[in-house]
Motif scaffolding. Structure first.
Motif, mmCIF file in Angstrom:
data_model
loop_
_atom_site.group_PDB
_atom_site.id
_atom_site.type_symbol
_atom_site.label_atom_id
_atom_site.label_comp_id
_atom_site.label_asym_id
_atom_site.label_seq_id
_atom_site.Cartn_x
_atom_site.Cartn_y
_atom_site.Cartn_z
ATOM 1 N N SER A 24 41.843 32.544 -84.186
ATOM 2 C CA SER A 24 40.944 31.736 -85.014
ATOM 3 C C SER A 24 40.071 32.587 -85.935
ATOM 4 N N GLU A 25 39.511 33.677 -85.425
ATOM 5 C CA GLU A 25 38.642 34.531 -86.243
ATOM 6 C C GLU A 25 39.409 35.193 -87.375
ATOM 7 N N ALA A 26 40.584 35.711 -87.075
ATOM 8 C CA ALA A 26 41.386 36.377 -88.107
ATOM 9 C C ALA A 26 41.799 35.397 -89.195
ATOM 10 N N VAL A 27 42.197 34.201 -88.792
ATOM 11 C CA VAL A 27 42.607 33.192 -89.776
ATOM 12 C C VAL A 27 41.417 32.757 -90.622
ATOM 13 N N ALA A 29 38.768 34.511 -91.446
ATOM 14 C CA ALA A 29 38.482 35.587 -92.404
ATOM 15 C C ALA A 29 39.512 35.598 -93.525
ATOM 16 N N TRP A 30 40.780 35.385 -93.169
ATOM 17 C CA TRP A 30 41.843 35.347 -94.169
ATOM 18 C C TRP A 30 41.649 34.181 -95.131
ATOM 19 N N VAL A 31 41.286 33.014 -94.613
ATOM 20 C CA VAL A 31 41.051 31.837 -95.465
ATOM 21 C C VAL A 31 39.924 32.126 -96.456
ATOM 22 N N ARG A 32 38.869 32.796 -96.014
ATOM 23 C CA ARG A 32 37.777 33.140 -96.933
ATOM 24 C C ARG A 32 38.288 34.028 -98.070
ATOM 25 N N LEU A 64 51.463 27.258 -87.581
ATOM 26 C CA LEU A 64 51.570 27.421 -89.032
ATOM 27 C C LEU A 64 50.984 26.206 -89.757
ATOM 28 N N LEU A 65 51.279 25.026 -89.240
ATOM 29 C CA LEU A 65 50.756 23.803 -89.861
ATOM 30 C C LEU A 65 49.234 23.753 -89.775
ATOM 31 N N GLU A 66 48.674 24.254 -88.681
ATOM 32 C CA GLU A 66 47.220 24.287 -88.534
ATOM 33 C C GLU A 66 46.589 25.210 -89.579
ATOM 34 N N ILE A 67 47.203 26.358 -89.810
ATOM 35 C CA ILE A 67 46.703 27.270 -90.839
ATOM 36 C C ILE A 67 46.816 26.613 -92.213
ATOM 37 N N GLY A 68 47.940 25.953 -92.464
ATOM 38 C CA GLY A 68 48.107 25.235 -93.724
ATOM 39 C C GLY A 68 47.053 24.163 -93.910
ATOM 40 N N ALA A 69 46.701 23.464 -92.840
ATOM 41 C CA ALA A 69 45.674 22.421 -92.916
ATOM 42 C C ALA A 69 44.312 23.012 -93.250
#
Length: 81
Positions: A24-27, A29-32, A64-69
């Motif tokens: 969750s933390e890595a994703v 930071a990546w989204v930001r 993957l779908l959660e990251i896409g969301a």
């Protein structure tokens, strides 16, 4: 530098496991970072062939779908493969 380009497409590979990059933390930071770049689209995928360590593994489609969301919630178009 990517934020200065027009119509950028980002490809991102996510892996699960102890040394994966999908916690969750890595994703978050990546989204930001992706928000700052403001790409036209982001293509999200996971491992599809042999991988170099037993400490990583393919991420399930649901992950993957959660990251896409998360990207969609920020107004960033995401395609999951």
């Amino acid at each position: 530098g990517l934020s200065s380009l027009e119509d950028v497409t980002i490809q991102a590979l996510f892996a699960g496991g102890a040394e994966g990059n999908a916690d969750s933390e890595a994703v978050a930071a990546w989204v930001r970072c992706v928000e700052r770049i403001a790409p036209a689209v982001v293509q999200i995928y996971t491992l599809d062939r042999d991988y170099p360590s037993r400490r990583i593994s393919p991420l399930p489609k649901s992950g993957l779908l959660e990251i896409g969301a998360r990207l969609d919630a920020k107004g960033i178009r995401a395609c999951v493969f």
